[in-house]
Scaffold this motif. Structure first.
Motif, PDB file in Angstrom:
ATOM      1  N   LEU A  65       0.767  -1.095  -0.064  1.00 20.00           N
ATOM      2  CA  LEU A  65      -0.072   0.159  -0.205  1.00 20.00           C
ATOM      3  C   LEU A  65       0.854   1.276  -0.046  1.00 20.00           C
ATOM      4  O   LEU A  65       0.369   2.450  -0.330  1.00 20.00           O
ATOM      5  N   GLU A  66       2.074   0.994   0.373  1.00 15.14           N
ATOM      6  CA  GLU A  66       2.971   2.408   0.493  1.00 15.14           C
ATOM      7  C   GLU A  66       2.917   3.459  -0.570  1.00 15.14           C
ATOM      8  O   GLU A  66       2.882   4.484  -0.328  1.00 15.14           O
ATOM      9  N   ASP A  67       3.062   2.850  -1.716  1.00 15.17           N
ATOM     10  CA  ASP A  67       3.182   3.896  -3.074  1.00 15.17           C
ATOM     11  C   ASP A  67       1.698   4.117  -3.680  1.00 15.17           C
ATOM     12  O   ASP A  67       1.653   4.754  -4.801  1.00 15.17           O
ATOM     13  N   HIS A  68       0.661   3.987  -2.704  1.00 18.77           N
ATOM     14  CA  HIS A  68      -0.619   4.285  -3.383  1.00 18.77           C
ATOM     15  C   HIS A  68      -1.360   5.425  -2.469  1.00 18.77           C
ATOM     16  O   HIS A  68      -0.953   5.364  -1.471  1.00 18.77           O
ATOM     17  N   LYS A  69      -2.212   5.991  -3.178  1.00 27.01           N
ATOM     18  CA  LYS A  69      -3.108   7.101  -2.451  1.00 27.01           C
ATOM     19  C   LYS A  69      -4.100   6.285  -1.321  1.00 27.01           C
ATOM     20  O   LYS A  69      -5.401   6.165  -1.740  1.00 27.01           O
ATOM     21  N   VAL A  70      -3.580   5.894  -0.268  1.00 30.60           N
ATOM     22  CA  VAL A  70      -4.330   5.325   0.771  1.00 30.60           C
ATOM     23  C   VAL A  70      -4.142   5.726   2.264  1.00 30.60           C
ATOM     24  O   VAL A  70      -2.951   5.953   2.380  1.00 30.60           O
ATOM     25  N   LYS A  71      -5.067   5.775   2.947  1.00 32.55           N
ATOM     26  CA  LYS A  71      -4.647   6.085   4.380  1.00 32.55           C
ATOM     27  C   LYS A  71      -5.205   5.005   5.358  1.00 32.55           C
ATOM     28  O   LYS A  71      -6.500   4.691   5.337  1.00 32.55           O
ATOM     29  N   LEU A  72      -4.537   4.556   6.312  1.00 37.28           N
ATOM     30  CA  LEU A  72      -4.771   3.315   6.911  1.00 37.28           C
ATOM     31  C   LEU A  72      -5.411   3.978   8.356  1.00 37.28           C
ATOM     32  O   LEU A  72      -4.743   4.629   9.052  1.00 37.28           O
ATOM     33  N   GLU A  73      -6.757   3.652   8.927  1.00 38.23           N
ATOM     34  CA  GLU A  73      -7.129   3.843   9.999  1.00 38.23           C
ATOM     35  C   GLU A  73      -7.584   2.558  10.622  1.00 38.23           C
ATOM     36  O   GLU A  73      -8.927   2.528  10.661  1.00 38.23           O
ATOM     37  N   LYS A  74      -6.737   1.555  11.058  1.00 35.13           N
ATOM     38  CA  LYS A  74      -7.228   0.537  11.390  1.00 35.13           C
ATOM     39  C   LYS A  74      -7.753   0.623  12.784  1.00 35.13           C
ATOM     40  O   LYS A  74      -7.353   1.387  13.618  1.00 35.13           O
ATOM     41  N   GLU A  75      -8.832  -0.205  12.907  1.00 30.52           N
ATOM     42  CA  GLU A  75      -9.378  -0.221  14.513  1.00 30.52           C
ATOM     43  C   GLU A  75      -8.683  -1.294  15.132  1.00 30.52           C
ATOM     44  O   GLU A  75      -8.307  -2.449  14.701  1.00 30.52           O
ATOM     45  N   ALA A  76      -8.495  -1.115  16.505  1.00 31.69           N
ATOM     46  CA  ALA A  76      -7.620  -2.083  17.197  1.00 31.69           C
ATOM     47  C   ALA A  76      -8.421  -3.036  17.689  1.00 31.69           C
ATOM     48  O   ALA A  76      -9.488  -3.249  17.765  1.00 31.69           O
TER      49      ALA A  76
END
Length: 183
Positions: free
Chosen positions: A172-183
């Motif tokens: 996912l590093e080189d893509h336009k994505v934001k991770l907001e994982k729930e714990a």
């Protein structure tokens, strides 16, 4: 009586259609979905002509939209059998658009459909073999074998991959994505 082998030429199909405003998208170009519908129709005709049977679309292996098609252009689709298996056929289709006022032609699309011959009960049936008469036909057949093998390998690799693991987050590093994982 069905032949054991047929030439590529025996199943060749060509259709032409004038592109109308009703075929266009909101940008004034011919809608890709309309072209896909025509591609499916000519793939069916070519496969049915080769097999002498009803055929269904098993997969659309490649559809490359290379150039837009304009309203008023004459679209010509040329379909041929590139490969045959036991019951399947790869149909190669070339799409050209012609400005009928100037005569200018452009290659707009190349597509590869895998079609399967069926009997009246819907069971797959054997299709005639293919007689290859020139280097171009041999090249297309060999390329189809290569594509088929690559597809099998790609599908197997995909099925064996565990995408739930954190070790795949690097993809996912080189893509336009934001991770907001729930714990």
């Amino acid at each position: 009586m069905q032949k054991d082998f047929k030439t590529v030429e025996e199943s060749h199909v060509v259709i032409s259609e004038l592109m109308l405003p009703s075929h266009s998208n909101f940008n004034g170009k011919i809608h890709g979905g309309y072209i896909l519908s025509l591609l499916d129709q000519i793939a069916f005709a070519c496969a049915s002509k080769h097999s002498g049977a009803y055929c269904v679309t098993a997969s659309v292996d490649t559809v490359d939209f290379l150039r837009p098609i304009e309203i008023g252009e004459l679209v010509t689709m040329k379909a041929s059998v590139n490969y045959v298996g036991r019951s399947s056929m790869v149909i190669g289709i070339r799409v050209e658009a012609e400005n009928i006022q100037t005569g200018d032609k452009k290659h707009c699309n190349s597509s590869y459909f895998t079609m399967v011959a069926k009997d009246k009960e819907g069971k797959s049936i054997e299709v005639p073999g293919l007689i290859l008469k020139n280097d171009n036909e041999i090249r297309r057949f060999a390329k189809s074998i290569k594509k088929k093998n690559m597809k099998k390998k790609r599908v197997q690799e995909f099925l064996e991959t565990d995408f739930s693991s954190d070790k795949y987050f690097h993809l996912l590093e080189d893509h336009k994505v934001k991770l907001e994982k729930e714990a």
